[in-house]
Enzyme design. Sequence first.
Site, PDB file in Angstrom:
ATOM      1  N   GLY A  12       0.775  -1.227   0.000  1.00  0.00           N
ATOM      2  CA  GLY A  12       0.000   0.000   0.000  1.00  0.00           C
ATOM      3  C   GLY A  12       0.807   1.278   0.000  1.00  0.00           C
ATOM      4  CB  SER A  13       4.191   2.223  -1.187  1.00  0.00           C
ATOM      5  OG  SER A  13       4.123   1.996  -2.581  1.00  0.00           O
ATOM      6  CG  ASN A  14       1.140   3.845  -5.578  1.00  0.00           C
ATOM      7  OD1 ASN A  14       1.452   4.922  -6.070  1.00  0.00           O
ATOM      8  ND2 ASN A  14       1.697   2.713  -5.941  1.00  0.00           N
ATOM      9  CB  ILE A  92      -9.351  -9.187 -13.048  1.00  0.00           C
ATOM     10  CG1 ILE A  92      -7.883  -9.117 -13.531  1.00  0.00           C
ATOM     11  CG2 ILE A  92     -10.296  -8.760 -14.171  1.00  0.00           C
ATOM     12  CD1 ILE A  92      -7.552 -10.066 -14.665  1.00  0.00           C
ATOM     13  CG  ASN A 107      -5.495   0.434 -11.675  1.00  0.00           C
ATOM     14  OD1 ASN A 107      -5.149   0.126 -10.542  1.00  0.00           O
ATOM     15  ND2 ASN A 107      -5.012  -0.158 -12.763  1.00  0.00           N
ATOM     16  CG  HIS A 109      -0.830  -0.745 -15.628  1.00  0.00           C
ATOM     17  ND1 HIS A 109      -1.041  -2.052 -15.229  1.00  0.00           N
ATOM     18  CD2 HIS A 109      -0.057  -0.808 -16.744  1.00  0.00           C
ATOM     19  CE1 HIS A 109      -0.417  -2.865 -16.079  1.00  0.00           C
ATOM     20  NE2 HIS A 109       0.180  -2.138 -17.006  1.00  0.00           N
ATOM     21  CD  GLU A 174       3.892   2.849  -9.370  1.00  0.00           C
ATOM     22  OE1 GLU A 174       3.194   2.542  -8.396  1.00  0.00           O
ATOM     23  OE2 GLU A 174       4.509   2.024 -10.047  1.00  0.00           O
TER      24      GLU A 174
HETATM   25  C1  GRF Z   1       3.089  -0.778  -7.774  1.00  0.00           C
HETATM   26  O1  GRF Z   1       4.074  -1.135  -8.727  1.00  0.00           O
HETATM   27  C2  GRF Z   1       1.876  -0.280  -8.524  1.00  0.00           C
HETATM   28  O2  GRF Z   1       2.203   0.281  -9.778  1.00  0.00           O
HETATM   29  C3  GRF Z   1       1.077  -1.512  -8.742  1.00  0.00           C
HETATM   30  O3  GRF Z   1       1.248  -2.264  -7.549  1.00  0.00           O
HETATM   31  C4  GRF Z   1       2.607  -2.046  -7.079  1.00  0.00           C
HETATM   32  C5  GRF Z   1       2.642  -1.976  -5.580  1.00  0.00           C
HETATM   33  O4  GRF Z   1       1.891  -0.855  -5.192  1.00  0.00           O
HETATM   34  N1  GRF Z   1      -0.288  -1.175  -9.027  1.00  0.00           N
HETATM   35  P1  GRF Z   1       1.709  -0.476  -3.619  1.00  0.00           P
HETATM   36  O5  GRF Z   1       3.089  -0.325  -3.017  1.00  0.00           O
HETATM   37  O6  GRF Z   1       0.966  -1.635  -2.957  1.00  0.00           O
HETATM   38  O7  GRF Z   1       0.959   0.806  -3.656  1.00  0.00           O
END
Ligand code: GRF
Length: 198
Positions: A12-14, A92, A107, A109, A174
Amino acid sequence: MKRTAILISGGGSNMVKLVQAMVGDHPARAVIVGSNDPQAGGLAKARDMGVTTFAIDHRAYQGDRAAFEAALLEPLLAAQPDILCLAGFMRILTPAFVQRFQGRMLNIHPSLLPKYPGLHTHQRAIDAGDAEAGATVHLVTPELDAGPLLGQARVPVLPDDTADTLAARVLVQEHLLYPQVLRRFASGDQTPVLLNAA
Ligand code: GRF
């Protein structure tokens, strides 16, 4: 104020960057973080930031996508989200689910869509000898990784790159891109955010 839900599958870094951005004069606020994996590391991070969380283990539904999605929808709709962000969400979703949020579901990607929809995007860019790679934020439509572009960030592919080194370089972008796209989208502006455009 746009109520924003975020779905994750892993660290979940994003999601963390999105939640951290939704403060002050930002037109959105995080109202819930959900996952298909009760063990997703991002759930604890969301709770530490004071965001309500839920998890629906997709393995409990053995491939019955409709049943999984019905379970997912319950806590999700209870939070009354205006916007749904997928952030590292690795399931999906059926067209029926997407249609409930179409036009307000985003989303991220890890490729320069329309190149490399699906998995293993960084290795595919390296194998193709691409000079550039990156990430795309798009509106989610029933077709996988194919909706209207809301943002894109480019990075160079370096000669000694591995999928891991490239992924790390893209992930940094990202974390800059997604919060900017969400802020613009939540303010009603769908003009694409382009970072490091050639
Ligand atoms: C990232 O590469 C993102 O582009 C993809 O999932 C990966 C991990 O994302 N959708 P996160 O660290 O869990 O946000």
